[in-house]
Design an enzyme around this catalytic site. Sequence first.
Site, short mmCIF file in Angstrom:
data_model
loop_
_atom_site.label_atom_id
_atom_site.label_comp_id
_atom_site.label_asym_id
_atom_site.label_seq_id
_atom_site.Cartn_x
_atom_site.Cartn_y
_atom_site.Cartn_z
N TYR A 1 0.83 -1.23 0.00
CA TYR A 1 0.00 0.00 0.00
C TYR A 1 0.85 1.27 0.00
O TYR A 1 0.46 2.29 0.53
CB TYR A 1 -0.99 0.00 1.19
CG TYR A 1 -1.77 -1.30 1.25
CD1 TYR A 1 -2.65 -1.63 0.23
CD2 TYR A 1 -1.58 -2.20 2.30
CE1 TYR A 1 -3.33 -2.84 0.25
CE2 TYR A 1 -2.25 -3.40 2.33
CZ TYR A 1 -3.12 -3.72 1.30
OH TYR A 1 -3.78 -4.92 1.32
N ARG A 2 2.04 1.16 -0.56
CA ARG A 2 2.96 2.30 -0.68
C ARG A 2 3.37 2.87 0.69
O ARG A 2 3.79 4.02 0.79
CB ARG A 2 2.39 3.42 -1.55
CG ARG A 2 2.00 2.91 -2.92
CD ARG A 2 1.86 4.00 -3.94
NE ARG A 2 1.37 3.47 -5.20
CZ ARG A 2 2.09 2.77 -6.08
NH1 ARG A 2 3.36 2.54 -5.85
NH2 ARG A 2 1.54 2.31 -7.18
N LEU A 3 3.26 2.06 1.73
CA LEU A 3 3.70 2.53 3.06
C LEU A 3 5.15 2.12 3.25
O LEU A 3 5.50 1.38 4.17
CB LEU A 3 2.78 1.98 4.14
CG LEU A 3 1.31 2.42 3.96
CD1 LEU A 3 0.41 1.77 4.99
CD2 LEU A 3 1.21 3.94 4.04
N HIS A 4 5.97 2.56 2.31
CA HIS A 4 7.37 2.15 2.28
C HIS A 4 8.13 2.68 3.49
O HIS A 4 7.78 3.71 4.05
CB HIS A 4 8.05 2.67 1.01
CG HIS A 4 7.25 2.47 -0.22
ND1 HIS A 4 6.68 1.25 -0.54
CD2 HIS A 4 6.91 3.33 -1.22
CE1 HIS A 4 6.03 1.37 -1.69
NE2 HIS A 4 6.14 2.62 -2.11
#
Length: 196
Positions: free
Chosen positions: A174-177
């Site tokens: 979820y692009r929560l890099h």
Amino acid sequence: MIMHRQNPFELFEKYYAKILEDKQNTLSNAVNLATVSADGQPSNRTVLLKEWDEQGFVFYTNLTSRKGEEIANNAKVSLCFYWTKLDVQVRVEGVCEQVSDAQADAYFDSRPIESRAGAWASKQSQPLKSHAYLLKRVAKAGLKLPLGKMHRPDFWSGFRVVPQRIEFMQMKDYRLHERRSFELVEGDWQEGLLYP
Ligand SMILES: Cc1cc2nc3c(=O)[nH]c(=O)nc-3n(C[C@H](O)[C@H](O)[C@H](O)COP(=O)(O)O)c2cc1C
């Protein structure tokens, strides 16, 4: 209890060792290098990381190429690795210094004879009238400079990117890099997180 603060080179080593394990990918050491022209125009290209340690990240090139001239004018550059297999991006910002002649000679002498002749023949980044003409120049260089004399040209050397900032981004769902940023402050690496 002593808290162990990871230094960015230990983290780089951890990822890079995994990347080099992948024998399928022969270009694991490819890295994007950005330089800036005198009028502020950035440009980037791929180079190969040939050596690295806590002093910096070394690549080799023609000193009269576009990148070579841009670095001579402004030694601030950045590197960007993206390792698909690990879903990791590493960004390095720093200042280039030329490696010693001895280090450049040692690397040049380790290269195949064809690559050495190529280095002599290529006026890297200059206009070229045809590919056939380049091959002619390589053959001529090979004839003129037999193996024993195929020493490193003085217009060809290595640059060490001495880092000031190193950032690792581990891709997450979820692009929560996870972005870990290391900055050199008065000789110490300070670590912090950044929003992705
Ligand atoms: C996979 C790959 C690796 C490369 N490695 C190097 C390198 O180590 N050194 C180099 O000078 N050029 C290398 N090149 C060529 C550069 O990307 C670039 O085309 C060339 O250096 C000229 O760039 P410049 O005109 O910006 O100086 C590589 C290209 C690719 C695609």
